[in-house]
Design an enzyme around this catalytic site. Structure first.
Site, PDB file in Angstrom:
ATOM      1  N   GLU A 280      36.007  48.321  45.052  1.00 36.08           N
ATOM      2  CA  GLU A 280      35.790  49.429  45.985  1.00 36.08           C
ATOM      3  C   GLU A 280      34.420  50.081  45.861  1.00 36.08           C
ATOM      4  OE1 GLU A 280      38.992  52.230  45.695  1.00 36.08           O
ATOM      5  OE2 GLU A 280      40.471  50.819  46.432  1.00 36.08           O
TER       6      GLU A 280
ATOM      7  N   GLU B 190      45.238  45.478  45.589  1.00 36.81           N
ATOM      8  CA  GLU B 190      45.994  46.702  45.285  1.00 36.81           C
ATOM      9  C   GLU B 190      46.820  47.114  46.492  1.00 36.81           C
ATOM     10  OE1 GLU B 190      43.685  50.093  43.948  1.00 36.81           O
ATOM     11  OE2 GLU B 190      42.452  48.819  42.664  1.00 36.81           O
TER      12      GLU B 190
HETATM   13  C1  GBH Z   1      42.089  52.773  44.462  1.00 35.71           C
HETATM   14  O1  GBH Z   1      41.264  53.728  44.994  1.00 35.71           O
HETATM   15  C2  GBH Z   1      41.511  52.489  43.105  1.00 35.71           C
HETATM   16  O2  GBH Z   1      40.974  51.187  43.025  1.00 35.71           O
HETATM   17  C3  GBH Z   1      42.459  52.747  41.983  1.00 35.71           C
HETATM   18  O3  GBH Z   1      41.721  52.844  40.802  1.00 35.71           O
HETATM   19  C4  GBH Z   1      43.258  53.999  42.291  1.00 35.71           C
HETATM   20  O4  GBH Z   1      44.054  54.368  41.195  1.00 35.71           O
HETATM   21  C5  GBH Z   1      44.130  53.702  43.477  1.00 35.71           C
HETATM   22  O5  GBH Z   1      43.375  53.258  44.566  1.00 35.71           O
HETATM   23  C6  GBH Z   1      44.960  54.882  43.956  1.00 35.71           C
HETATM   24  O6  GBH Z   1      44.161  55.912  44.443  1.00 35.71           O
HETATM   25  O7  GBH Z   1      39.701  62.027  43.674  1.00 35.71           O
HETATM   26  O8  GBH Z   1      40.144  63.804  45.213  1.00 35.71           O
HETATM   27  O9  GBH Z   1      38.769  61.929  45.884  1.00 35.71           O
HETATM   28  C7  GBH Z   1      41.544  54.163  46.307  1.00 35.71           C
HETATM   29  C8  GBH Z   1      40.619  55.331  46.583  1.00 35.71           C
HETATM   30  C9  GBH Z   1      40.135  57.054  45.010  1.00 35.71           C
HETATM   31  C10 GBH Z   1      41.595  57.421  46.857  1.00 35.71           C
HETATM   32  C11 GBH Z   1      40.641  58.321  44.376  1.00 35.71           C
HETATM   33  C12 GBH Z   1      42.119  58.651  46.211  1.00 35.71           C
HETATM   34  C13 GBH Z   1      41.652  60.428  44.818  1.00 35.71           C
HETATM   35  C14 GBH Z   1      41.330  61.609  45.646  1.00 35.71           C
HETATM   36  N1  GBH Z   1      41.135  56.496  45.880  1.00 35.71           N
HETATM   37  N2  GBH Z   1      41.088  59.241  45.413  1.00 35.71           N
HETATM   38  S1  GBH Z   1      39.895  62.394  45.069  1.00 35.71           S
END
Ligand code: GBH
Length: 459
Positions: A167, A366
């Site tokens: 990502e 994922e």
């Molecule tokens: C993926 O990210 C990642 O590859 C994985 O590590 C993560 O655990 C999983 O999805 C679930 O989120 O921190 O307030 O911006 C997807 C993108 C990044 C979206 C973290 C949600 C949290 C909100 N994600 N984000 S914030």
């Protein structure tokens, strides 16, 4: 689950994790600090003041976690390698103890009959490289290529599947523009330069992987399924802008060897700024992939919005003439994400429609959901919402395959509850519950459901 078709023979069922989210042992065996250590230890950055210092203590408990994978019956396990364990300052010779940890993990997996799938970069950049400019500077991409070479030389004969970056949108834009991921910068050009240097780093890592003869190499993107709020020209145009910034910035160079063409907008800054580009970069970036990794969670509903002048102190470089709006009338997960499995089908069929023969086979690297799990009096975690999520999304995946999309694998996010970045430990994505006081692992109902699905539906 009997309504799910049998998957084609060779289809890979898996589960995924990432180093900083599960390993802990942040200071052990010569590991250097990463940008996530710094970010977590900066007050106010992560909910609850949580850090990955201990996490799931997977660094010490990996044999137990591999036993859980064996019990699940997965074909493959996707994990990531922490760059600062291999090169504590991001350059120079390998730290033997760091390499040895992944070597032991890989051997444990192979003994259990599970194919390792390694991600080289799931966001834990050595802090020393950030201090020298991080992804804003091209040198970081070059260091990444060297690191890839060290790791692949050591593990290529035992790890069949490799993912360069996880990502990169999150690394570039959440890290250097929105500031919700490490290093927490809020810059304009920094994010754009980072996007380009991540792409270059991907290209250099692909070359290093090829040089060591790995079986399969690719990259994982979080592609958004953007849908217009209303079927109006304005919302449709806004959706194209959102698509450009989230998806096309990666898929166009990687799959088509070109930068995204857009209408005039602030995104054009990436197109017109040449000073971080070099001749030959697109050839490097567009090397053929053995597979494309896709992470899918939810659709995003996009509405038109007027251009808002960015606050210069918090300058976000990208075009902001659109906004996310709520998805109507569907269940939401604990992330407040709408559950819309059809969007998963649509994302994949649209990708095939856009790139056709140029689209490599796809691994879903994922997919999963965070839910408000509770431990029942009987000791179990009856996560029926997660089971429904997984079931409906695997059904949607089958629909895409029936429509002609070549999907060869699916990895559940995540094997374990873990450190959900800026949201800390409050959000639980695991099919195995982790008690963070005792480190006890408890397989949830979703674990048992997935185990039965794999047993019954493997082709
Ligand atoms: C993926 O990210 C990642 O590859 C994985 O590590 C993560 O655990 C999983 O999805 C679930 O989120 O921190 O307030 O911006 C997807 C993108 C990044 C979206 C973290 C949600 C949290 C909100 N994600 N984000 S914030």
């Amino acid at each position: 689950m009997s309504d799910l078709p049998v998957f084609p023979s060779g289809f890979v069922f898996g589960a995924a994790t990432a180093s900083y989210q599960i390993e802990g042992a942040a200071q052990e065996d010569g590991r250097g600090p990463s940008i996530w250590d710094t970010y977590c230890h900066t007050p106010g950055r992560v909910d609850g003041g949580d850090t990955g210092d201990v996490a799931c203590d997977h660094y010490h408990r990996y044999p137990e976690d591999v036993a859980l994978l064996r019990g699940l019956g997965v074909d493959s396990y996707r994990f990531s390698i922490a760059w600062p364990r291999i090169q504590p300052t991001g350059s120079g010779p390998a730290n033997a103890k760091g390499l040895d940890f992944y070597s032991r993990l890989v051997d444990e997996l192979l003994e259990a009959g599970i194919e390792p799938a390694a991600t080289l970069y799931h966001w834990d950049l050595p802090q020393a490289l950030e201090d020298q400019g991080g992804w804003r500077v091209r040198e970081t991409a070059e260091r990444f290529g060297e690191y890839a070479h060290i790791v692949a030389e050591h593990l290529a004969d035992r790890v069949p599947r490799w993912i360069t970056l996880n990502e990169p949108w999150c690394s570039a834009f959440l890290g250097y523009s929105v500031g919700r991921h490490a290093p927490g910068a809020q810059e304009g050009t920094g994010a754009l330069a980072s996007a380009h240097h991540l792409l270059v780093g991907h290209g250099l890592a692909m070359k290093a992987l090829r040089a060591t003869g790995v079986r399969e190499a690719g990259i994982t993107l979080n592609l958004d399924r953007n849908v217009p709020a209303n079927d109006t020209p304005a919302d449709r145009a806004a959706t194209v802008r959102a698509d450009t910034q989230h998806n096309l910035v990666w898929t166009e160079p990687i799959l088509a060897g070109r930068y995204p063409a857009t209408e005039q907008d602030t995104w054009g800054e990436l197109i017109t700024r040449q000073d971080f580009r070099r001749d030959g970069d697109l050839d490097l970036i567009a090397q053929p992939l053995d597979f494309l990794g896709v992470n899918y969670y939810r659709p995003i509903v996009v509405a038109d919005a007027p251009y808002r002048e960015p606050d210069p102190a918090h300058r976000v470089a990208t075009d902001n003439r659109y906004q996310e709006t709520a998805y109507p009338d569907v269940r939401r997960t604990a992330m407040n994400w709408p559950v819309v499995p059809e969007s998963f089908t649509d994302l994949l069929t649209a990708l095939k429609g856009t790139y056709g023969e140029a689209l490599p086979p796809i691994h879903i690297t994922e997919n999963g959901s965070a839910e408000y799990d509770v431990v029942d009096q009987d000791g179990g975690v009856h996560d029926t919402d997660r089971v429904a999520y997984l079931h409906s999304h695997l059904t949607a995946l089958c629909a895409a395959m029936e429509a002609g999309v070549d999907v060869c694998g699916y990895y559940v996010w995540s094997l374990l509850d873990n450190f959900e970045w800026a949201l800390g430990y409050a959000k639980r994505f695991g099919i195995v519950r982790v008690d963070y006081d005792t480190q006890q692992r408890t397989p949830k109902d979703s674990y048992h459901w997935y185990r039965q699905l794999i047993a019954a539906h493997r082709g």
